[in-house]
Design an enzyme around this catalytic site. Structure first.
Site, PDB file in Angstrom:
ATOM      1  N   HIS A   1      71.770  63.720  51.230  1.00 30.95           N
ATOM      2  CA  HIS A   1      73.161  63.662  51.267  1.00 30.95           C
ATOM      3  C   HIS A   1      73.874  62.416  51.998  1.00 30.95           C
ATOM      4  CE1 HIS A   1      72.870  67.455  49.103  1.00 30.95           C
ATOM      5  NE2 HIS A   1      74.039  67.138  48.519  1.00 30.95           N
TER       6      HIS A   1
ATOM      7  N   GLU B   1      71.120  73.733  38.154  1.00 28.05           N
ATOM      8  CA  GLU B   1      70.183  72.792  39.150  1.00 28.05           C
ATOM      9  C   GLU B   1      69.052  73.540  39.732  1.00 28.05           C
ATOM     10  OE1 GLU B   1      72.623  71.742  42.657  1.00 28.05           O
ATOM     11  OE2 GLU B   1      73.637  73.721  42.627  1.00 28.05           O
TER      12      GLU B   1
ATOM     13  N   ASP C   1      69.027  68.338  42.651  1.00 30.06           N
ATOM     14  CA  ASP C   1      68.105  69.592  42.917  1.00 30.06           C
ATOM     15  C   ASP C   1      67.227  69.892  41.682  1.00 30.06           C
ATOM     16  OD1 ASP C   1      68.922  70.269  45.547  1.00 30.06           O
ATOM     17  OD2 ASP C   1      70.966  70.638  44.868  1.00 30.06           O
TER      18      ASP C   1
ATOM     19  N   CYS D   1      75.862  65.449  36.639  1.00 27.56           N
ATOM     20  CA  CYS D   1      76.531  65.012  38.060  1.00 27.56           C
ATOM     21  C   CYS D   1      75.611  64.600  38.882  1.00 27.56           C
ATOM     22  CB  CYS D   1      77.628  66.041  38.410  1.00 27.56           C
ATOM     23  SG  CYS D   1      76.846  67.512  38.904  1.00 27.56           S
TER      24      CYS D   1
HETATM   25  C1  PEP Z   1      72.846  67.942  42.403  1.00 23.44           C
HETATM   26  O1  PEP Z   1      72.090  68.894  42.900  1.00 23.44           O
HETATM   27  O2  PEP Z   1      72.350  67.200  41.414  1.00 23.44           O
HETATM   28  C2  PEP Z   1      74.172  67.867  42.988  1.00 23.44           C
HETATM   29  C3  PEP Z   1      74.936  66.949  42.151  1.00 23.44           C
HETATM   30  O3  PEP Z   1      74.495  68.715  44.029  1.00 23.44           O
HETATM   31  P1  PEP Z   1      74.267  68.172  45.379  1.00 23.44           P
HETATM   32  O4  PEP Z   1      73.430  66.839  45.464  1.00 23.44           O
HETATM   33  O5  PEP Z   1      75.225  68.144  46.089  1.00 23.44           O
HETATM   34  O6  PEP Z   1      73.170  69.094  45.706  1.00 23.44           O
HETATM   35 MG    MG Z   2      72.783  70.163  44.180  1.00 17.93          MG
END
Ligand code: PEP
Ligand code: MG
Length: 763
Positions: free
Chosen positions: A365, A607, A631, A678
């Protein structure tokens, strides 16, 4: 068991060695003692001259260390290197591959055991044990040597890079001023390194120039007095209950803290220009090493006490909120072992030029945040360079290649400026697409939304022509606080986001903490956080937290109506059903209290693999699906998205991921529900081409990626995308799929997206 203890001892000595030479010497001495063998030597590979250098030896000619060479591919050492596995022979001189190392009396040794030293698939050298007797080494001895070589490879690589940095060895693994990590966020940045370190850990303290040496000495004196007084007070206070021995112990601690020798050594280092914490670190570690090398086990144990006293002195010198006072110079390159999004948020945006994180990958992140802020980042560089050495150093961050340059020369700086100019030119050109629709050559609209988490993301998104927020990570505002935000605070925040984009859609995702997103005020300690209490699981176990958030979102939407609700980490329909009951309940309750409360469209993140296989059941229950490729790829391929060591196994173009995407889009289509992608993969031009072919309804990406992806969408037809998808499905490997897609981008005149930053020459 005894060997295990000895193994750990050698590893510890090596990790504390001050130089490459002393590290290697500790290895050969340790091995000779443990195996009771006649000789032990270590050879390192010198790529530039195509030979192995005898770097340290016990038993062979120790004076020859650093001077005696063996050509690559010659001798038993060369054979170990070629095979990249152990060689264990009874009578070395009789072996056809034998070649005596000139300048030694090697022919006296018969039994030969050599094991390769390999770090990240690169052969660093060979560790050799020899004995006079004509005997093969025992299997247990071979296992010991191999284990040792495996465990030490990382430390040797690190020492090599430090040595190269100082230009002080004939063996250099790398160019002296260049290090490789993982590409985190694209772009080139030049600036000054600022290390974020834990004030609780002595080893992490960097060297810094003292502005006022006398003030540093005074601070040290105050710290010493304070710590010694603490111990004396403790001994006094506990006196009645303490044995005479224990009292003596506390007094001894006070004496160590006041040790004149320690104080003088530290003051000497301060007067040489270091600041007090850096000088203290050096003096303490010097004493620790001294005690650890002692034969007497009682004295050896005292090393722990000295380290502990060092930590106490440090805590006095650097109170834990010292990081708040960090002075960030213009063009700060933020550096840290395990930087968190909170560290990033602490730097004034106009001063933050780049990020270098010891751990993590492009899917961490931290990297996602850096990308959304448009700040170049390198991830996972630990193991190749000591981060403390980067503090205050002039650096170039190449976020495209994941390459870090130290003290760059004028010509490298010129190259970087040229790439920065090209980047700027391309962004300016792409800016002209800002108000044009994301529409394919055959007229298919593919709305491009943006991912957000901080309020600053909103202005970036708007300025790049975002058509809405496809994923608002609500956990980020939770992370930068020191307690859960109240319902009113959340309401204000969500209202601001919804208003900023109204009437465009805004997808607010409920809290997705866990994994690498931790809240300091809600600690969760787990062995496998990504498989643990994460996302919806925490929300369902804490309905109060969940309902507060849902109420704040529903109220914020009153009178606007552009909210879409998204649930993370759904792995079974029960979770979704439970969440729906809670959401409906909250909505009805609010509707009884105020006007304009409506039930927004609900979506689930796809995910985890379980959600792929139950996409139909999920699609039936909600209004939209949102595929989180970060994920999904992690869980499908069993690759920790945050672990730099396995980053090369992480690829959203893996055929298994592509097939999962097809399964989800088919299931959604069956129920007439739209799919948005996303994850970070949506911002990858190659992946975007496939998503176009897949027929997803929208993409949500980092605002920095939006202009490039719009260019891709506007340069291809959906039919071309479908054809590329068909070709991709015929391939077995992610690398060939990527090569095919990059070629398609090149052929369409989008070569600038293929290898940005590639024109910076490797120094
Ligand atoms: C993902 O897992 O692709 C996602 C968009 O959520 P995050 O990156 O916040 O886990
Ligand atoms: Mg995620």
């Amino acid at each position: 068991m005894k060997k295990l203890t000895e193994l750990h001892q050698i590893i510890q000595q090596v990790s504390q060695a001050e130089s490459l030479e002393s590290a290697l010497q500790a290895i050969v001495a340790g091995v000779r003692n443990t195996l009771h063998t006649d000789a032990c030597s270590v050879y390192l590979s010198d790529q530039a001259h195509s030979h192995y250098v005898l770097m340290a030896s016990e038993g062979l000619n120790a004076q020859g260390a650093g001077k005696l060479h063996l050509r690559h591919s010659t001798g038993l050492v060369g054979w170990v290197a070629e095979r990249q596995e152990a060689v264990n022979v009874r009578n070395a001189p009789a072996h056809p591959r034998y070649c005596q190392l000139q300048g030694t009396d090697e022919e006296a040794y018969h039994g030969f055991l050599g094991v390769p030293i390999i770090h990240r698939q690169q052969l660093l050298g060979v560790l050799v044990a020899q004995q006079c007797a004509q005997n093969r080494f025992k299997k247990s001895e071979q296992a010991f040597l191999s284990t040792l070589a495996t465990q030490l490879a990382g430390s040797i690589a690190l020492s090599l890079s430090q040595n190269a940095l100082q230009g002080s060895t004939q063996v250099q693994s790398n160019s002296p001023s260049q290090y490789e990590g993982g590409a985190g966020a694209p772009g080139i940045a030049m600036g000054t390194g600022v290390l974020v370190f834990s004030t609780l850990d002595l080893d992490q303290v960097p060297d810094r120039t003292a502005e006022d040496s006398e003030a540093e000495v005074a601070a040290l004196q105050a710290a010493v007095d304070g710590v010694a007084a603490d111990f004396e007070l403790l001994a006094e206070r506990l006196e009645p209950g303490l044995s005479a021995e224990d009292r003596a112990l506390f007094r001894a601690y006070a004496l160590i803290a006041r040790s004149q020798e320690l104080f003088d050594a530290t003051v000497h280092r301060i007067r040489q220009g270091n600041w007090a914490p850096g000088a203290l670190r050096e003096s303490i570690l010097e004493h620790v090493r001294l005690f650890e090398a002692m034969d007497d086990p009682y004295l050896r144990e005292r090393a722990h006490d000295i380290r502990d006293i060092g930590h106490r002195l440090l805590a006095r010198l650097l109170p834990s909120d010292a990081s708040c006072e960090t002075d960030y110079p213009p063009h700060t390159i933020l550096i840290g072992e395990n930087l968190s999004p909170v560290d990033l948020a602490a730097v004034p945006t106009e001063r933050l030029a780049g990020v270098v994180s010891g751990h993590g990958s492009s899917l961490s992140h931290l990297a996602i945040l850096a990308r959304s802020m448009g700040v170049p980042a390198i991830m996972g560089i630990t193991g190749d360079v000591e981060l403390g050495k980067l503090d205050g150093t002039r650096l170039i961050v190449d976020g495209y290649q994941g390459r870090l340059y130290l003290n760059p020369g004028e010509s490298l700086q010129k190259d970087c400026r040229r790439v920065q100019r090209q980047e700027k030119k391309l962004s300016q050109e792409l800016q002209s697409l800002r108000d044009l629709p994301a529409e394919t050559l055959d007229g298919v609209r593919l709305p491009l939304y943006t991912n957000a988490g901080l309020l600053s993301d909103l202005s970036h998104s708007l300025s790049r022509g975002s058509e809405g927020i496809g994923l608002y990570r609500t956990e980020f505002p939770f992370m930068v606080r020191d307690s859960f935000p109240t319902e009113d605070e959340q309401y204000l925040l969500y209202r601001q986001v919804l208003e900023a984009f109204h009437p465009r859609p805004v997808t607010l995702r409920t809290l997705d903490i866990g994994g690498d997103k931790a809240l300091t005020y809600f600690p969760v300690q787990e062995a496998n956080p990504y498989l643990g209490w994460r996302g919806i699981r925490i929300s369902l176990d804490n309905p109060d937290i969940f309902l507060t958030q849902i109420r704040a979102m529903l109220k914020a939407n009153a009178g606007l109506g552009n909210l879409r609700l998204l649930l993370p980490m759904i792995s079974r329909v029960e979770d979704l059903d439970e969440a729906i009951v809670l959401i409906n309940g909250a909505c009805h309750e609010l509707q009884n209290q105020q006007d304009h409360i409506v039930l927004p469209p609900l979506g689930v993140m796809i995910e985890v693999p379980a959600a792929v296989y139950q996409a139909e059941e999920l699609a039936r229950r909600v209004e939209f699906l949102c595929i989180g490729t970060n994920d999904l790829t992690q869980y499908l391929l069993a690759v920790d998205r945050n672990n730099e060591r396995v980053a090369r196994w992480f690829d959203a173009l893996h055929p298994a991921v592509i097939r999962a995407l097809i399964q989800v889009t088919d299931a959604a289509r069956l129920h007439g529900k739209p799919v948005c992608v996303c994850g970070e993969a949506a911002g990858d031009p190659a992946v975007a081409l496939l998503l176009l072919g897949l027929g997803v309804e929208s993409l949500s990406l980092s605002s920095g990626d939006l202009p490039r992806i719009k260019w891709v969408i506007r340069s291809f037809s959906r039919q071309q995308g479908q054809e590329l998808l068909r070709l991709a499905l015929a391939q077995e490997q992610a690398t060939s799929i990527r090569a095919m897609l990059l070629q398609a981008l090149n052929a369409a005149g989008l070569g600038a997206l293929v290898h940005p930053g590639n024109d910076i020459p490797v120094a």
